[in-house]
Write an enzyme that holds these catalytic residues in place. Structure first.
Site, mmCIF file in Angstrom:
data_model
loop_
_atom_site.group_PDB
_atom_site.id
_atom_site.type_symbol
_atom_site.label_atom_id
_atom_site.label_comp_id
_atom_site.label_asym_id
_atom_site.label_seq_id
_atom_site.Cartn_x
_atom_site.Cartn_y
_atom_site.Cartn_z
ATOM 1 N N THR A 195 12.935 12.412 -6.498
ATOM 2 C CA THR A 195 14.442 10.925 -6.641
ATOM 3 C C THR A 195 15.468 11.136 -7.321
ATOM 4 N N ASP A 196 16.058 9.426 -6.413
ATOM 5 C CA ASP A 196 17.045 9.888 -7.240
ATOM 6 C C ASP A 196 17.239 8.855 -8.859
ATOM 7 N N GLU A 197 15.719 8.496 -9.068
ATOM 8 C CA GLU A 197 15.391 7.699 -10.390
ATOM 9 C C GLU A 197 15.338 8.815 -11.408
ATOM 10 N N PRO A 215 11.895 -4.467 -17.121
ATOM 11 C CA PRO A 215 12.717 -4.228 -18.337
ATOM 12 C C PRO A 215 12.785 -2.838 -17.703
ATOM 13 N N PHE A 242 2.725 6.332 2.085
ATOM 14 C CA PHE A 242 3.994 5.604 2.616
ATOM 15 C C PHE A 242 4.945 7.332 3.615
ATOM 16 N N ASN A 278 13.766 5.350 -0.049
ATOM 17 C CA ASN A 278 12.680 4.938 1.674
ATOM 18 C C ASN A 278 12.652 3.694 2.353
ATOM 19 N N TYR A 312 7.713 5.997 -15.118
ATOM 20 C CA TYR A 312 7.766 6.809 -13.610
ATOM 21 C C TYR A 312 8.984 8.047 -13.213
ATOM 22 N N LYS A 355 8.811 11.952 -12.675
ATOM 23 C CA LYS A 355 9.340 12.662 -12.316
ATOM 24 C C LYS A 355 9.891 13.667 -12.662
ATOM 25 N N LEU A 385 -6.905 9.351 -2.327
ATOM 26 C CA LEU A 385 -7.124 8.115 -1.923
ATOM 27 C C LEU A 385 -7.260 6.436 -3.351
ATOM 28 N N GLY A 391 4.482 10.676 2.798
ATOM 29 C CA GLY A 391 3.519 11.830 3.508
ATOM 30 C C GLY A 391 3.002 11.772 4.587
ATOM 31 N N ASP A 399 -5.561 14.618 -0.460
ATOM 32 C CA ASP A 399 -5.325 13.132 -1.278
ATOM 33 C C ASP A 399 -6.075 12.672 -2.038
HETATM 34 P P1 NAD Z 1 3.417 5.952 -2.286
HETATM 35 O O1 NAD Z 1 2.773 5.384 -3.052
HETATM 36 O O2 NAD Z 1 2.931 5.381 -0.821
HETATM 37 O O3 NAD Z 1 1.881 7.506 -2.140
HETATM 38 C C1 NAD Z 1 1.470 8.077 -2.685
HETATM 39 C C2 NAD Z 1 0.511 8.895 -3.100
HETATM 40 O O4 NAD Z 1 -0.020 9.892 -3.371
HETATM 41 C C3 NAD Z 1 -1.011 8.180 -2.675
HETATM 42 O O5 NAD Z 1 -1.722 8.158 -1.157
HETATM 43 C C4 NAD Z 1 -1.751 9.043 -3.086
HETATM 44 O O6 NAD Z 1 -3.140 8.118 -3.157
HETATM 45 C C5 NAD Z 1 -1.093 9.824 -3.794
HETATM 46 N N1 NAD Z 1 -1.559 10.190 -4.916
HETATM 47 C C6 NAD Z 1 -1.454 9.600 -6.284
HETATM 48 N N2 NAD Z 1 -1.999 10.170 -7.483
HETATM 49 C C7 NAD Z 1 -2.515 11.488 -6.465
HETATM 50 C C8 NAD Z 1 -3.295 12.409 -7.210
HETATM 51 N N3 NAD Z 1 -3.512 12.497 -8.199
HETATM 52 N N4 NAD Z 1 -3.838 13.332 -6.235
HETATM 53 C C9 NAD Z 1 -3.482 13.132 -4.881
HETATM 54 N N5 NAD Z 1 -3.184 12.411 -4.628
HETATM 55 C C10 NAD Z 1 -2.503 11.999 -5.229
HETATM 56 O O7 NAD Z 1 4.414 7.188 -2.238
HETATM 57 P P2 NAD Z 1 5.162 7.142 -1.149
HETATM 58 O O8 NAD Z 1 6.413 6.161 -1.553
HETATM 59 O O9 NAD Z 1 5.293 7.924 -0.327
HETATM 60 O O10 NAD Z 1 5.998 8.420 -2.029
HETATM 61 C C11 NAD Z 1 6.012 10.049 -2.650
HETATM 62 C C12 NAD Z 1 6.852 10.415 -2.690
HETATM 63 O O11 NAD Z 1 7.975 10.727 -2.648
HETATM 64 C C13 NAD Z 1 6.274 10.270 -4.426
HETATM 65 O O12 NAD Z 1 6.458 11.571 -5.154
HETATM 66 C C14 NAD Z 1 7.855 9.828 -5.059
HETATM 67 O O13 NAD Z 1 8.072 9.951 -6.135
HETATM 68 C C15 NAD Z 1 8.791 10.157 -3.844
HETATM 69 N N6 NAD Z 1 9.919 9.515 -3.025
HETATM 70 C C16 NAD Z 1 9.411 8.344 -2.828
HETATM 71 C C17 NAD Z 1 10.770 7.310 -2.208
HETATM 72 C C18 NAD Z 1 10.418 5.988 -1.899
HETATM 73 O O14 NAD Z 1 11.805 5.472 -1.300
HETATM 74 N N7 NAD Z 1 9.423 5.395 -1.185
HETATM 75 C C19 NAD Z 1 12.276 7.511 -2.724
HETATM 76 C C20 NAD Z 1 12.293 8.750 -3.683
HETATM 77 C C21 NAD Z 1 11.150 9.715 -3.840
HETATM 78 O O1 DAU Z 2 14.429 5.267 -5.962
HETATM 79 C C1 DAU Z 2 14.154 5.951 -5.108
HETATM 80 C C2 DAU Z 2 12.378 5.050 -5.315
HETATM 81 O O2 DAU Z 2 12.492 4.159 -4.852
HETATM 82 C C3 DAU Z 2 11.129 5.920 -5.781
HETATM 83 O O3 DAU Z 2 11.568 6.808 -6.175
HETATM 84 C C4 DAU Z 2 9.924 5.181 -6.354
HETATM 85 O O4 DAU Z 2 8.773 5.381 -5.773
HETATM 86 C C5 DAU Z 2 9.857 3.838 -4.980
HETATM 87 O O5 DAU Z 2 9.174 3.112 -5.179
HETATM 88 C C6 DAU Z 2 11.723 3.086 -5.104
HETATM 89 O O6 DAU Z 2 11.949 2.670 -6.391
HETATM 90 P P1 DAU Z 2 12.174 1.350 -6.754
HETATM 91 O O7 DAU Z 2 11.899 0.559 -8.094
HETATM 92 O O8 DAU Z 2 14.220 1.404 -6.463
HETATM 93 O O9 DAU Z 2 11.856 0.068 -4.891
HETATM 94 P P2 DAU Z 2 11.279 -1.312 -5.345
HETATM 95 O O10 DAU Z 2 10.784 -1.202 -4.198
HETATM 96 O O11 DAU Z 2 10.724 -1.181 -6.115
HETATM 97 O O12 DAU Z 2 12.280 -2.261 -5.909
HETATM 98 C C7 DAU Z 2 13.739 -1.511 -5.517
HETATM 99 C C8 DAU Z 2 14.400 -2.869 -5.940
HETATM 100 O O13 DAU Z 2 14.064 -4.049 -5.410
HETATM 101 C C9 DAU Z 2 14.464 -2.836 -7.682
HETATM 102 O O14 DAU Z 2 16.167 -2.576 -8.035
HETATM 103 C C10 DAU Z 2 13.485 -4.003 -7.715
HETATM 104 C C11 DAU Z 2 13.790 -4.924 -6.956
HETATM 105 N N1 DAU Z 2 12.496 -5.840 -6.612
HETATM 106 C C12 DAU Z 2 11.934 -5.069 -6.226
HETATM 107 C C13 DAU Z 2 10.644 -5.685 -6.191
HETATM 108 C C14 DAU Z 2 9.528 -5.175 -5.880
HETATM 109 C C15 DAU Z 2 13.018 -6.911 -6.589
HETATM 110 O O15 DAU Z 2 14.031 -7.963 -6.449
HETATM 111 N N2 DAU Z 2 12.050 -7.829 -6.638
HETATM 112 C C16 DAU Z 2 11.065 -7.113 -6.055
HETATM 113 O O16 DAU Z 2 9.672 -7.540 -6.090
#
Ligand code: NAD
Ligand code: DAU
Length: 333
Positions: free
Chosen positions: A124-126, A272, A12, A178, A148, A152, A36, A14, A34
């Protein structure tokens, strides 16, 4: 910036970053490495495929040989590759340790050997855990709650240790949630948009009053580009959207944009160790001149529109395997 290695560039954030980088640095070459996994999708990179400055290598960031091949000739590295879904980390934690810890370690080692001039670890903020009031700054203690976020945190600590021990030009960016185009439909925003489009229930965990701070993916790409250019080695930068909302509020906004009824909201068993609230202060990156540009109202409307227009992208991702995963986790949706 001559040649950038973007690991996890088919996911996403990336893939959004790859398209952004090719525009921002008009002479730079972008190499994506990647694996994939289920979350990686070459369709996300369609807009880059014919660009002569773009190359794709399929491989695992924990595989030293393929990493060496991909990084060779690259002057900077940005690591997005990770297992990213909290719910999956509760079911399958091992993959998270292998990629988010061992994979990051492998990248750091090869970057050291090949002499990369900048390494940005996307995090991540997590890693800070939950906070009831106020906001975490970059020196707050790490208290991750899930496999997770713990994995991280491991990757972050290795990155910072490499900066201290080996003078690696490596830094960490930690952003809030994001949202935007090309997000895999297991995460809250795309899952709820695509379910609502099909009049399926929106499964809200627990009481739905958990708070997340929403950041448009384009704003995060801008922050990360700035850090590739001007971030200080050994330093952590928080990146916050500045838009805190309860999950149930986000859910209702999605339904309203789509003109669907709130009867689609279904409260289900909680996740959980579900973190109640995330909040970051991000003065360091603001001091570099960054501020988020996209309001959540505008960004969400645009994102709902994108999923509405890209059914061919998300429908194949919501097949039987996906439903089975949710049945196992939450007893059916
Ligand atoms: P995503 O799950 O959409 O994509 C992850 C990508 O990494 C995929 O293309 C997958 O194929 C690739 N990948 C997974 N394992 C791999 C490996 N061993 N070698 C090579 N490629 C591999 O993730 P995203 O939401 O785009 O997040 C990207 C980064 O940003 C992550 O590090 C995540 O922790 C961080 N992040 C995401 C969010 C969010 O809200 N999505 C917020 C804060 C930080
Ligand atoms: O905060 C940054 C993080 O945001 C990233 O590091 C993670 O990669 C990304 O997955 C995301 O984590 P969250 O756990 O916050 O995202 P998610 O979309 O899974 O959930 C957002 C909130 O919504 C969380 O409080 C859980 C809740 N939720 C999520 C899903 C999928 C629901 O209530 N129902 C759902 O079905």
């Amino acid at each position: 910036m001559d040649r950038i290695l973007v690991t996890g560039g088919a996911g996403f954030i990336g893939s959004n970053f790859v398209l952004y980088a090719l525009e921002r640095w008009r002479d730079a070459h972008v190499v994506v490495l990647d694996k994939l996994t289920y979350a990686g999708n070459l369709e996300n990179l369609q807009g880059a495929r014919d660009n002569p400055r773009f190359a794709f290598i399929r491989g695992d960031i924990a595989d030293e040989e393929v990493v060496r091949r991909a990084m060779d000739g690259c002057d900077v590295v940005i690591n997005f590759a990770a297992e990213t879904h909290v719910d999956r980390s509760i079911l399958f934690p091992k993959e998270f340790v292998l990629t988010d810890v061992v994979g990051t370690f492998t990248l750091l080692e090869v970057a050291r050997e090949l002499g990369a001039s900048k390494f940005v670890q996307v995090s991540t903020d997590e890693v800070y855990g939950s906070i009831d009031e106020g906001a975490f700054d970059e020196i707050a203690a790490l208290e991750p709650s899930s496999p997770y976020s713990a994995s991280k945190a491991g990757g972050d600590l290795l990155t910072l240790a490499y900066a201290k021990t080996f003078d690696a030009p490596a830094l960490v960016a930690r952003s809030t949630n994001n949202y935007g185009p090309y997000q895999y439909p297991e995460k809250l925003v795309p899952l709820f948009i695509t379910n609502a489009l099909d009049d399926k229930p929106l499964p809200v965990y627990g009481d739905g009053r958990q708070v997340r701070d929403w950041l448009h993916v384009r704003d995060n790409c801008e922050a990360l580009a700035l850090l590739l250019e001007r971030g200080e080695p050994g330093v952590v930068y928080n990146v916050a959207g500045g838009c805190e909302l309860e999950n149930v509020d986000v859910t209702k906004r999605i339904l309203k944009i789509l003109g669907k009824g709130e009867d689609l909201i279904t409260y289900v068993k909680d996740r959980p160790a579900h973190d109640r609230r995330y909040a970051l202060s991000c003065e360091r990156i603001k001091a570099l001149g960054w501020n988020p540009q996209t309001s959540f109202d505008v960004g969400l409307e645009e994102t709902v529109g994108w999923y509405g227009e890209h059914e061919d992208w998300w429908r194949p991702l919501k097949g039987e395997a996906f439903d089975e995963y949710y049945r196992r986790q939450y007893g059916g949706r």
